[in-house]
Design an enzyme around this catalytic site. Structure first.
Site, PDB file in Angstrom:
ATOM      1  N   SER A 287      20.397 -38.656  34.295  1.00 23.96           N
ATOM      2  CA  SER A 287      20.111 -37.423  33.566  1.00 23.96           C
ATOM      3  C   SER A 287      20.833 -36.266  34.237  1.00 23.96           C
ATOM      4  O   SER A 287      21.553 -36.443  35.227  1.00 23.96           O
ATOM      5  CB  SER A 287      18.598 -37.161  33.548  1.00 23.96           C
ATOM      6  OG  SER A 287      18.121 -36.933  34.880  1.00 23.96           O
ATOM      7  N   LYS A 288      20.629 -35.068  33.711  1.00 27.57           N
ATOM      8  CA  LYS A 288      21.303 -33.886  34.249  1.00 27.57           C
ATOM      9  C   LYS A 288      20.925 -33.626  35.701  1.00 27.57           C
ATOM     10  O   LYS A 288      21.727 -33.103  36.464  1.00 27.57           O
ATOM     11  CB  LYS A 288      20.967 -32.658  33.390  1.00 27.57           C
ATOM     12  CG  LYS A 288      21.614 -32.681  32.023  1.00 27.57           C
ATOM     13  CD  LYS A 288      21.292 -31.419  31.241  1.00 27.57           C
ATOM     14  CE  LYS A 288      21.977 -31.439  29.872  1.00 27.57           C
ATOM     15  NZ  LYS A 288      21.655 -30.224  29.097  1.00 27.57           N
TER      16      LYS A 288
END
Length: 531
Positions: A287-288
């Site tokens: 994910s980010k």
């Protein structure tokens, strides 16, 4: 494709009107040609996960001399973002994943199986959903969102998996007809046998079996007339003659529903190849927060398309050799789905940096300059300094072997035209004091004026004066570049010129002299003022 159906085991338990076509059940076969699709949803910028899927789909198609199709699955209109399709196309084009069929430019399609945007295929989905209702494989559900929320909450409290309770499963046909005529809000759900099991074969995971009682009565057509992913993907994959479905393994749980739908329609399913999801360093889904960004951001940061393709190809696939740098042709030749790992790969940015560095090393100066231009990687100041090609070539030679990203190029060589600013402390190398540093800089100032080979002049001086080469060259390197870890100092002097280099050494001598003159109590105050 292998599966177990409920038709033989459960036939006697279903009303005969639902089973009128069972004895005639035959699979409709697809073309033998390999046809694969990448079917993203336009819900944001393309990221590492879905572009890795696109790459595997493309490699599989190219390896098998098949077709790579781009289809846009935009049935969830609430999540669609403007500009997403444009970004997806830009990413595929940058990486060289050419499209044989489907959407190949913004608003433009090619192929005989269109439209390739699902929101333009709504009538097709509605017709197929109604056929399932007529055949007894689906039903209208009139339950309100409030009722469904209550059921969901009760199931949570009882620690049961979420599942529709079948309230509308056996409505009288006359009631359904009446309520539809009254325009009551309704969805269409698929029917699922509550006994027996459904099995399918995944190329990577092997045979997978689930109990039918665990399969939900999935919504196929929403009240707004849009299909869910489950109906739309099955219908499109069949009508577009998709032979192999490659997608993330988070869809494995939904595949039994899809297998049932294929059976209900009397269609032969494609082969399923579920790809392991990519993990972050902490082994959770990428994910980010792990540094995952849009694939186009990697382009802006100066990563090369070939390096990104090479890196992504090794996220979950392995040629079963020690070779890590593979050309596009080598990837196509060696790509075999049997070499896809079952375990999830870990995304390592350091590995991408290393791989990009290897590709940069092999590039010519002309190609690097063009690549920098494509990402706007040079400021106006840099363009002025590099208005002569030889300057660019020499600057590139300074740092090429250590350059990991093209976006780092300008910052790495900015000292060539911009007088560096630094703290006097870093002029003093390990094991030296300020007095020795000043003496070495003063000698360097004298030696720079020589017209011969500067490198040899400095090394000869060190040998004759019994001075460690590092003690002599450390302050000179800092004076010229402003950095503790910098490119080769004599090559830098050659580019900067002796006049500018002399001025920088003089400035360094002033810094050290001022540092030597400081009273201990005033050091921090004066440093703030001067440095």
């Amino acid at each position: 494709m292998m599966w177990k159906t409920w038709f033989t085991k459960e036939e006697s338990k279903w009303p005969r009107w639902q089973l009128r076509d069972i004895n005639k059940f035959k699979m409709t076969k697809q073309s033998s040609k390999i046809r694969t699709r990448f079917a993203p949803s336009p819900t944001g910028a393309p990221h590492v996960g879905n572009i890795r899927t696109a790459l595997f789909v493309w490699l599989f198609a190219r390896h098998n001399k098949g077709n790579f199709i781009l289809r846009v699955e935009d049935t969830d209109q609430s999540r669609a973002e403007q500009g997403s399709i444009k970004s997806i196309l830009e990413a595929l084009n940058w990486l060289g994943l050419d499209i044989d069929e489907g959407i190949f430019k913004q608003g433009q399609e090619k192929g005989e199986h269109g439209p390739y945007t699902q929101s333009n295929r709504l009538k097709t989905y509605r017709d197929h959903a109604k056929k399932l209702v007529q055949a007894g494989h689906a039903f209208y559900c009139f339950c309100s969102q409030e009722r469904l929320a209550v059921i969901s909450e009760l199931q949570k409290q009882e620690k049961k998996p979420p599942k529709y309770d079948g309230q509308c499963l056996n409505l009288k046909p006359e009631d359904v007809k009446k309520w539809l005529a009254e325009k009551r809000s309704a969805v269409i759900r698929m029917k699922v046998p509550q006994e027996g099991e459904t099995s399918f074969k995944d190329t990577i995971k092997g045979n997978i079996t689930v109990q039918n009682s665990t399969i939900n009565y999935q919504v196929l057509l929403k009240s707004d007339g849009f299909p869910t992913y489950h109906l739309a993907s099955v219908v499109d994959d069949y009508l577009m003659e998709i032979s192999h479905v490659l997608r993330a393994d988070e869809w494995i749980a939904s595949t039994p529903k899809h297998v049932l739908l294929y059976q209900y329609f009397g269609w032969e399913p494609p082969e399923f190849i579920h790809l392991p999801i990519i993990l972050g360093q902490d082994k959770s889904k990428l994910s980010k927060r792990h540094g995952a960004i849009s694939i186009l951001d990697y382009k802006k940061q100066g990563y090369l398309a070939d390096a990104v393709v090479n890196f992504l190809a090794l996220l979950g696939w392995n040629p079963k050799t020690n070779q890590e740098i593979l050309s596009r042709d080598e990837l196509i030749e060696q790509f075999d789905v049997s070499k896809i790992n079952k375990n999830s790969p870990v995304f390592e940015l350091q590995k991408l940096d290393w791989m990009n560095k290897q590709y940069i090393k092999e590039m010519s100066a002309d190609k690097i300059r063009k690549a920098l231009h494509d990402i706007d990687g040079l400021s106006d100041e840099a363009l002025v300094f590099f208005n002569k090609q030889y300057r660019f070539d020499k600057a590139l030679n300074l740092i090429k072997d250590r350059l990991e990203k093209l976006s780092d190029f300008e910052d790495s060589v900015r000292f060539l035209w911009d007088m560096p600013d630094y703290k006097a402390d870093i002029l003093v190398g390990k094991g030296l004091d300020k007095k020795q540093t000043k003496q070495n800089l003063e000698k360097a100032l004298e030696l720079i004026d020589r017209s011969d080979d500067l490198r040899q002049i400095f090394l000869d001086h060190c040998d004759k004066s019994n001075i460690k080469r590092g003690d002599m060259l450390w302050p000179l390197r800092v004076a010229i570049t402003g950095m503790e870890h910098s490119p080769e100092v004599f090559a830098s002097i050659e580019i900067i010129g002796k006049d500018e280099s002399r001025e920088r050494v003089e400035k360094a001598i002033e810094k050290v002299s001022f540092k030597m003159a400081q009273r201990p109590g005033l050091e921090k105050i004066q440093e703030k003022v001067l440095w």
